[in-house]
Scaffold this motif. Structure first.
Motif, PDB file in Angstrom:
ATOM      1  N   VAL A  98       0.841  -1.207   0.000  1.00  0.00           N
ATOM      2  CA  VAL A  98       0.000   0.000   0.000  1.00  0.00           C
ATOM      3  C   VAL A  98       0.876   1.256   0.000  1.00  0.00           C
ATOM      4  O   VAL A  98       0.695   2.178  -0.791  1.00  0.00           O
ATOM      5  CB  VAL A  98      -0.960  -0.011   1.213  1.00  0.00           C
ATOM      6  CG1 VAL A  98      -1.585   1.357   1.443  1.00  0.00           C
ATOM      7  CG2 VAL A  98      -2.049  -1.058   1.008  1.00  0.00           C
ATOM      8  N   LEU A  99       1.880   1.269   0.882  1.00  0.00           N
ATOM      9  CA  LEU A  99       2.747   2.453   0.981  1.00  0.00           C
ATOM     10  C   LEU A  99       3.556   2.656  -0.290  1.00  0.00           C
ATOM     11  O   LEU A  99       3.857   3.789  -0.666  1.00  0.00           O
ATOM     12  CB  LEU A  99       3.675   2.314   2.191  1.00  0.00           C
ATOM     13  CG  LEU A  99       3.233   3.080   3.433  1.00  0.00           C
ATOM     14  CD1 LEU A  99       3.088   4.557   3.144  1.00  0.00           C
ATOM     15  CD2 LEU A  99       1.928   2.588   4.000  1.00  0.00           C
ATOM     16  N   TYR A 123      -1.994   8.669   9.863  1.00  0.00           N
ATOM     17  CA  TYR A 123      -1.226   7.415   9.914  1.00  0.00           C
ATOM     18  C   TYR A 123       0.253   7.788   9.796  1.00  0.00           C
ATOM     19  O   TYR A 123       0.643   8.484   8.857  1.00  0.00           O
ATOM     20  CB  TYR A 123      -1.694   6.489   8.792  1.00  0.00           C
ATOM     21  CG  TYR A 123      -0.811   5.300   8.541  1.00  0.00           C
ATOM     22  CD1 TYR A 123      -0.352   4.502   9.586  1.00  0.00           C
ATOM     23  CD2 TYR A 123      -0.432   4.948   7.251  1.00  0.00           C
ATOM     24  CE1 TYR A 123       0.456   3.409   9.357  1.00  0.00           C
ATOM     25  CE2 TYR A 123       0.375   3.855   7.003  1.00  0.00           C
ATOM     26  CZ  TYR A 123       0.819   3.086   8.061  1.00  0.00           C
ATOM     27  OH  TYR A 123       1.631   2.009   7.829  1.00  0.00           O
ATOM     28  N   ASN A 174      -6.987   5.857  10.200  1.00  0.00           N
ATOM     29  CA  ASN A 174      -6.038   5.448  11.228  1.00  0.00           C
ATOM     30  C   ASN A 174      -5.321   6.716  11.694  1.00  0.00           C
ATOM     31  O   ASN A 174      -4.779   7.422  10.856  1.00  0.00           O
ATOM     32  CB  ASN A 174      -5.034   4.465  10.608  1.00  0.00           C
ATOM     33  CG  ASN A 174      -3.938   4.051  11.556  1.00  0.00           C
ATOM     34  OD1 ASN A 174      -3.937   4.411  12.718  1.00  0.00           O
ATOM     35  ND2 ASN A 174      -2.990   3.285  11.046  1.00  0.00           N
ATOM     36  N   ASP A 202      -6.339   5.640   0.900  1.00  0.00           N
ATOM     37  CA  ASP A 202      -5.799   4.413   1.492  1.00  0.00           C
ATOM     38  C   ASP A 202      -6.935   3.742   2.267  1.00  0.00           C
ATOM     39  O   ASP A 202      -7.401   4.257   3.285  1.00  0.00           O
ATOM     40  CB  ASP A 202      -4.634   4.797   2.414  1.00  0.00           C
ATOM     41  CG  ASP A 202      -4.052   3.600   3.163  1.00  0.00           C
ATOM     42  OD1 ASP A 202      -4.728   2.561   3.282  1.00  0.00           O
ATOM     43  OD2 ASP A 202      -2.919   3.724   3.651  1.00  0.00           O
ATOM     44  N   HIS A 205      -7.983  -0.484   5.872  1.00  0.00           N
ATOM     45  CA  HIS A 205      -8.787  -0.924   7.030  1.00  0.00           C
ATOM     46  C   HIS A 205     -10.269  -1.139   6.660  1.00  0.00           C
ATOM     47  O   HIS A 205     -11.125  -1.227   7.536  1.00  0.00           O
ATOM     48  CB  HIS A 205      -8.674   0.100   8.173  1.00  0.00           C
ATOM     49  CG  HIS A 205      -7.298   0.169   8.779  1.00  0.00           C
ATOM     50  ND1 HIS A 205      -6.870  -0.674   9.778  1.00  0.00           N
ATOM     51  CD2 HIS A 205      -6.242   0.971   8.510  1.00  0.00           C
ATOM     52  CE1 HIS A 205      -5.615  -0.390  10.108  1.00  0.00           C
ATOM     53  NE2 HIS A 205      -5.212   0.605   9.344  1.00  0.00           N
ATOM     54  N   LYS A 236      -3.978  -6.244   6.697  1.00  0.00           N
ATOM     55  CA  LYS A 236      -4.629  -6.013   7.997  1.00  0.00           C
ATOM     56  C   LYS A 236      -5.712  -7.061   8.232  1.00  0.00           C
ATOM     57  O   LYS A 236      -5.753  -7.713   9.265  1.00  0.00           O
ATOM     58  CB  LYS A 236      -5.303  -4.637   8.045  1.00  0.00           C
ATOM     59  CG  LYS A 236      -4.397  -3.475   7.838  1.00  0.00           C
ATOM     60  CD  LYS A 236      -3.537  -3.182   9.046  1.00  0.00           C
ATOM     61  CE  LYS A 236      -2.276  -2.520   8.551  1.00  0.00           C
ATOM     62  NZ  LYS A 236      -1.081  -2.811   9.234  1.00  0.00           N
TER      63      LYS A 236
HETATM   64  C1  PLP Z   1      -3.600   3.232   6.924  1.00  0.00           C
HETATM   65  C2  PLP Z   1      -2.520   2.236   6.632  1.00  0.00           C
HETATM   66  N1  PLP Z   1      -2.026   2.142   5.388  1.00  0.00           N
HETATM   67  C3  PLP Z   1      -1.080   1.257   5.070  1.00  0.00           C
HETATM   68  C4  PLP Z   1      -0.540   0.407   6.015  1.00  0.00           C
HETATM   69  C5  PLP Z   1       0.553  -0.530   5.636  1.00  0.00           C
HETATM   70  O1  PLP Z   1       0.328  -1.130   4.389  1.00  0.00           O
HETATM   71  P1  PLP Z   1       1.490  -1.819   3.599  1.00  0.00           P
HETATM   72  O2  PLP Z   1       2.258  -2.664   4.574  1.00  0.00           O
HETATM   73  O3  PLP Z   1       0.816  -2.609   2.527  1.00  0.00           O
HETATM   74  O4  PLP Z   1       2.342  -0.727   3.015  1.00  0.00           O
HETATM   75  C6  PLP Z   1      -1.014   0.469   7.336  1.00  0.00           C
HETATM   76  C7  PLP Z   1      -0.437  -0.377   8.397  1.00  0.00           C
HETATM   77  O5  PLP Z   1      -0.579  -0.122   9.574  1.00  0.00           O
HETATM   78  C8  PLP Z   1      -2.035   1.398   7.633  1.00  0.00           C
HETATM   79  O6  PLP Z   1      -2.548   1.496   8.885  1.00  0.00           O
END
Ligand code: PLP
Length: 399
Positions: A98-99, A123, A174, A202, A205, A236
């Motif tokens: 995601v990041l 976040y 978050n 994003d 969740h 998650k």
């Molecule tokens: C809002 C949010 N986005 C992304 C992530 C992490 O995603 P990824 O590990 O796929 O980059 C988290 C993890 O805590 C999160 O809370």
């Protein structure tokens, strides 16, 4: 009758888990009862583990194509059955995390030094990614009312600034757990489009919205070529964070092509994780019941925390049950205990690792974030540790 056991005792011994073994950089020591980083002390559903075992039996883990019906099909099925959203194959793109996608979307839609708007609190990894990409954090604080409200006036003013190019939205949010309504999302979208601000949503969740019918994805508001991208994954929901993967959804074909080109040519990470593909198929085709029961369990944990605070700690803590996530955003503002004293005491006296609120904010906020995704027994222990901490501070007249 429940089918799944969320009270099972689990262990992470020998797994090098950050939750247990990685507390030193944040809390200055190890050996704490951990309730911080967002992964669960709950086992991944058996259907997923079995699917991965089956894939393991093949014994070959070579480069793997993600553009296949066993990836698209389950993703489409999940979105249709859970959220009544119709996706088509060409809207869905596999990505490493995601990041990673958030970062690429920012890089491709802004230049170094440009502003990226974030809500505050936010976040914490968004802050990290902006710093790492030399983008400016433009803070749009949420308004603290009974619940957190979005400050549309401030947001519009920030979007009007020509150097602010991207808004990174978090839905559900978050750390606050706020779930945004369709009207709010529409307003945010309209402001972004009018001011040429790219919208990244994003939604990792998304499966923890209670009830699930209350979740509105930005996908529902997307039209052809909109400068909007939704990123999400199963990390998650099914506790798969150490198996990096994600997918993003957009109707903006040129943007999609650009991101895919970066994945493929700049970083050469355009192939799928073969174990994750097996996990996604099992999760999205077979594990809806498990997610529903998990949410009931989490709701029970939040009720427990709420009752515990009412009974023992109402003079010092305030807590509003969130409508989503497995993160309790707890305020100690009314205790009058300074942030630094509270966070140190939680570690030294309670020997508990909860995330300090300032990780999610540019300023002190008198809060901590407690991860409630574990058995009730662990939550009870966690609350006792917090209670003990505050009692001791009281004895030492720091309260
Ligand atoms: C809002 C949010 N986005 C992304 C992530 C992490 O995603 P990824 O590990 O796929 O980059 C988290 C993890 O805590 C999160 O809370």
């Amino acid at each position: 009758m429940t089918k799944f056991n969320f009270e099972e005792e689990t262990t992470r011994e020998g797994t090098f888990s950050i939750q247990y073994e990685g507390t030193e950089p944040v809390f200055g020591r190890t050996g704490l009862a951990p309730f911080w980083i967002a992964d669960m002390d709950i086992k991944t559903p058996e259907a997923i583990t079995e699917a991965m075992k089956k894939r393991l039996d093949n014994g070959i883990f070579g480069y793997t194509i993600w553009k296949n019906p066993k990836f698209y099909g389950p993703v489409k099925q999940w979105w249709k059955s859970r959220f009544d959203v119709d996706l088509t194959d060409d809207m869905i793109t596999y990505a490493p995390s995601v990041l990673y996608t958030v970062s690429e979307a920012i890089r491709l839609n802004s230049e170094k030094g440009d502003g990226v708007i974030l809500t505050m609190p936010t976040y914490n990894a968004f802050l990290k990614v902006l710093k790492g990409n030399d983008r400016k954090v433009v803070s749009c604080p949420l308004i603290e009312e009974d619940d957190y409200a979005f400050d549309f006036e401030q947001f519009e003013a920030l979007c009007r600034e020509p150097e602010n190019k991207v808004y990174v939205h978090c839905n559900p949010h978050n750390p606050t757990g706020r779930v945004w309504t369709k009207e709010e999302l529409q307003k945010m979208k309209d402001i972004c489009i009018q001011n040429d601000v790219f919208f990244v949503s994003d939604e990792i969740h998304m499966d923890f919205v209670r009830p699930k019918e209350d979740f509105v994805s930005m996908v529902e508001l997307m039209e052809e070529d909109d400068p909007i991208l939704v990123t999400t994954g199963l990390g998650k929901t099914f506790n798969l964070a150490s198996l990096p993967h994600s997918y993003f959804i957009t109707k903006n074909e040129p943007l999609k092509e650009k991101i895919v080109r970066e994945f493929d040519h700049r970083y050469n990470v355009g192939t799928a994780n073969s174990l994750v593909l097996a996990a996604i198929e099992a999760a999205y085709m077979e594990c809806g019941d498990w997610v529903d029961e998990l949410n009931d369990h989490l709701e029970g944990n939040f009720d427990y925390i709420s009752d515990y605070i009412d009974e023992h700690l109402s003079e010092h803590l305030s807590f509003k049950k969130p409508d989503s996530t497995y993160l309790a955003w707890i305020s100690f503002e009314k205790s009058g205990i300074p942030d630094a004293v509270m966070h140190k005491a939680l570690v030294d006296i309670g020997e508990i690792a909860v995330s300090p609120g300032h990780m999610y904010d540019l300023s002190e906020n008198g809060r901590f974030r407690m991860n409630v995704a574990s058995s009730r027994k662990r939550i009870e222990e966690g609350m006792e540790r917090i209670h003990r901490t505050i009692e001791r501070l009281k004895e030492e007249s720091k309260v």
